[in-house]
Design an enzyme around this catalytic site. Structure first.
Site, PDB file in Angstrom:
ATOM      1  N   ASP A 173      -7.358 -53.656  49.817  1.00 41.76           N
ATOM      2  CA  ASP A 173      -7.925 -53.960  48.512  1.00 41.76           C
ATOM      3  C   ASP A 173      -7.947 -55.480  48.319  1.00 41.76           C
ATOM      4  O   ASP A 173      -6.979 -56.165  48.654  1.00 41.76           O
ATOM      5  CB  ASP A 173      -7.039 -53.301  47.444  1.00 41.76           C
ATOM      6  CG  ASP A 173      -7.623 -53.430  46.064  1.00 41.76           C
ATOM      7  OD1 ASP A 173      -8.662 -52.804  45.808  1.00 41.76           O
ATOM      8  OD2 ASP A 173      -7.032 -54.161  45.231  1.00 41.76           O
TER       9      ASP A 173
ATOM     10  N   GLU B 209     -11.998 -55.306  51.307  1.00 41.37           N
ATOM     11  CA  GLU B 209     -12.951 -55.916  50.383  1.00 41.37           C
ATOM     12  C   GLU B 209     -12.908 -57.420  50.635  1.00 41.37           C
ATOM     13  O   GLU B 209     -11.879 -58.057  50.379  1.00 41.37           O
ATOM     14  CB  GLU B 209     -12.549 -55.641  48.937  1.00 41.37           C
ATOM     15  CG  GLU B 209     -12.658 -54.195  48.503  1.00 41.37           C
ATOM     16  CD  GLU B 209     -12.287 -54.035  47.032  1.00 41.37           C
ATOM     17  OE1 GLU B 209     -13.095 -53.483  46.268  1.00 41.37           O
ATOM     18  OE2 GLU B 209     -11.188 -54.462  46.624  1.00 41.37           O
TER      19      GLU B 209
END
Ligand code: CA
Length: 668
Positions: free
Chosen positions: A351, A380
């Protein structure tokens, strides 16, 4: 990941930031001076005859352990002081079998005893993670665990990811699954919807995905594990204990061994079904800030600071961790290794990976690949806000070229397909917006370099950012923002349901034929709706759950996804392993027609039995023609159906492609 703090919480955070986040730090003027401890034995080393506890707390002048027979209440049954060792480590040994007891650490800094807390290396905790627990890990293995094997994976580009929330899969009354909202819900086979179609694990198997990517399953804060009857939902992007499974998905959060065993049962059931398991990991921030586990032991150290000395906030959740500090980097690396070895996890989705530094991500990759070279790592490639870490050191999408065996999500192709993610009213390629052709082509070549892509016209990139196709993840939607189906409702209110279904199918055809690694948001294959909710991180089950009746209602959509997945798995040409092979075998067709993209995979690309494969996407509402090599072509997929046996032969050098549709053909 995207969550928002309430105004009240924000006020609280601001007050905390204005107060000093770095209490007295005797002997050190910078966090970088804190001693580094390299041995991999922090936390608890348990055997039935003794337990050895080691805690890193270099600024403490005293440290103690307190043992309890209850996970949340009652007085300690025993207290033990830890002794200071070298490199900031404190140690204590208890020579008896402590299995089942709960415990906390507590350190004194200056004259102040901080709050009791489990340590960052805790492997088991009781209800709500208030106390760690001594658990005999060997006794948590389910039957057959010693024979659990990762399903075969020859190369990363064979991966097809499916992003799923544990609770969403089973919580709907029509799931036919008994263990609703639990890890065990993913172990049930033979489950059916009221319409008689496969649900849960059987559904995943039927769909054919290779990897299930689970939204957070480490222990997070937002669900009160003492009040599970309230049936609250949360994505779980608020980490509490990095090395412990979340309690609310277990059948008994109070007993630390239960969630561990049930988590392993889930992994084994997925492996037995031929599906690998990816964890969504959120090392970039902690759910609590001032009161976090980290800050009760080594205040400030694990976090970056802003210019004022408060917590910097690149996560947009109140703090950001400092992966460049050696003991934080060590914690991340050892944590992923632990999940991969103890729980047989096959991949990690980072993340807000852009908050981490490049060196840490490369170390994560190197260490995991030593354990097993097929473990897949991606993230990400952005942050949620600005960070004090210089941009050139961040593991951002445009720095992926510096990352080794680490992939990033392609927001370029995502937004080319459906339109700008933060402007839900806007259209994309599949809904008829012109000007996204080069971004789409960039996605088709997996963000690598290709002579026919005009890099001056890519929506968010100016140059190739992937060295090889396995570093780029193609997708149209994920848990963030609108579901793909809701997006078409938002952006195309004038369209009929049949037209929106065509857009969705076209999006699926693009994602599942892109070079690189495709990614499907759970439920996309049955037109999942969150009824327009854009950020559902804490919304009720009624918004988030998978509604299995949609599988029967939109069975043609499900069959289309299933057919595309089967086609991809059977065709090496869609899974090329290098930039060079893509350059050699993939040629875009010439066309001046806007919103029309076609390409040819030639000369048995990737060793494919099929000599030539022709793929054309028409995002226009009306039919268009495109010049193609003059051959006899067998249609294997059109706007409605995928059938490798063929849907008819076309003898032409000018292919007519219906509006809002994909065509896949092979030469015969
Ligand atoms: Ca929890």
């Amino acid at each position: 990941m995207k969550t928002f703090l309430s105004p009240f919480t924000m006020l609280f955070v601001v007050i905390l930031m204005l107060s000093s986040c770095r209490p007295e730090s005797p002997g050190f003027s910078h966090f970088e001076e804190y001693p580094y401890y390299s041995d991999e034995d922090l936390g608890l080393r348990y055997t039935p005859s003794k337990s050895v506890f080691k805690l890193w707390a270099p600024t403490a002048n005293a440290a103690r352990l307190q043992f309890y027979d209850h996970p949340t209440t009652g007085e300690p049954v025993q207290t033990k002081d830890l002794k200071k060792r070298l490199k900031g480590v404190w140690e204590a040994t208890v020579k008896k079998d402590l299995a089942g007891l709960y415990y906390t650490f507590q350190v004194r800094i200056g004259d102040v005893w901080l709050s009791e807390t489990p340590d960052p290396y805790a492997k088991a905790v009781g209800t709500n993670g208030l106390r760690a627990q001594v658990v005999n890990m060997a006794a948590t293995n389910p039957p057959g665990w010693e024979n659990d094997r990762r399903p075969e994976l020859k190369q990363y580009t064979d991966i097809i990811l499916y992003e799923l929330h544990v609770r969403d899969l089973s919580i709907h009354p029509n799931s036919g699954i008994a263990n609703k909202g639990k890890y065990l819900g993913l172990t049930e086979t033979g489950t059916r919807s009221p319409e008689g179609l496969a649900t849960g694990l059987d559904h995943l198997k039927e769909l054919g995905v290779t990897h299930v990517h689970l939204l957070p399953v480490y222990d997070f804060m937002s669900i009160d594990e003492e009040k599970l009857e309230e049936n609250k939902f949360n994505w779980g992007y608020d980490p509490q204990h990095y090395n412990v499974p979340e309690g609310s998905y277990s059948t008994d959060p109070a007993d630390g061994a239960v969630r561990i065993r049930e988590f392993k049962q889930m992994v084994k059931a997925l492996h037995d079904a031929g599906i690998r398991v990816v964890m969504d990991v959120v090392y970039n921030h902690t759910g609590a800030t001032e009161l976090s586990v980290f800050n009760q032991l080594v205040p400030g150290y694990y976090y970056r600071q802003n210019a004022e000395g408060g917590f910097s906030n690149a996560s947009a959740c109140g703090n950001e961790t400092a992966s460049e500090r050696l003991m934080m980097r060590k914690l991340i690396v050892e944590s992923v290794k632990y999940w991969a070895s103890e729980y047989h996890i096959d991949g990690f989705r980072f993340d807000l990976m852009g908050i981490h530094d490049i060196e840490t991500m490369n170390l994560v990759s190197a260490e995991l690949r030593k354990l097993h070279p097929s473990i897949y790592i991606y993230g990400e490639g952005w942050t949620g806000g600005d960070s004090p870490l210089p941009a050139e050191q961040r593991a951002l999408k445009h720095n992926v070229l510096q990352l080794d065996h680490v992939a990033a999500f392609s927001d370029d192709v995502r937004d080319a397909i459906k339109g700008h993610v933060f402007h839900p009213e806007r259209k994309g390629f599949v809904s008829g917006l012109e000007g996204l052709e080069e971004s789409l082509k960039f996605g088709i070549v997996a963000s690598t370099r290709h002579p026919q892509v005009d890099y001056s016209k890519i929506n968010y990139s100016e140059a190739p950012w992937a060295k090889n196709p396995a570093q780029a993840i193609a997708y149209a939607s994920c848990h963030d923002n609108h579901t793909l189906w809701d997006r078409f409702l938002e952006s195309c209110p004038e369209a009929s349901e049949a037209e929106r279904i065509q857009m969705n199918k076209l999006a699926a055809a693009i994602v599942l034929t892109c070079q690189g690694v495709p990614f499907v948001h759970a439920g996309e294959e049955m037109l999942r709706t969150k009824f327009g909710a854009e950020n559902s991180y804490n919304l009720p089950d009624s918004i988030n759950r998978l509604d299995w009746s949609r599988k029967a209602r939109y069975t043609d959509v499900f069959e289309y996804y299933k057919g595309l997945i089967a086609l991809r798995k059977s065709r090496p040409a869609f899974r090329l392993t290098s930039e060079e092979l893509i350059q050699k075998h993939l040629r875009f067709l010439d066309t001046d027609e806007p919103n029309l993209v076609g390409y040819l995979l030639s000369d048995h690309a990737g060793g494919d039995e099929w000599k030539e494969i022709l793929v054309v996407f028409n995002g226009n509402a009306t039919a268009k023609t495109i010049a193609v090599p003059d051959r006899d072509w067998l249609m294997v997929a059109d706007a409605h159906t995928v059938n490798p046996e063929g849907l008819g032969v076309i003898k032409t050098a000018t292919l007519q492609v219906p509006g809002r549709s994909a065509m896949i053909l092979k030469s015969i």
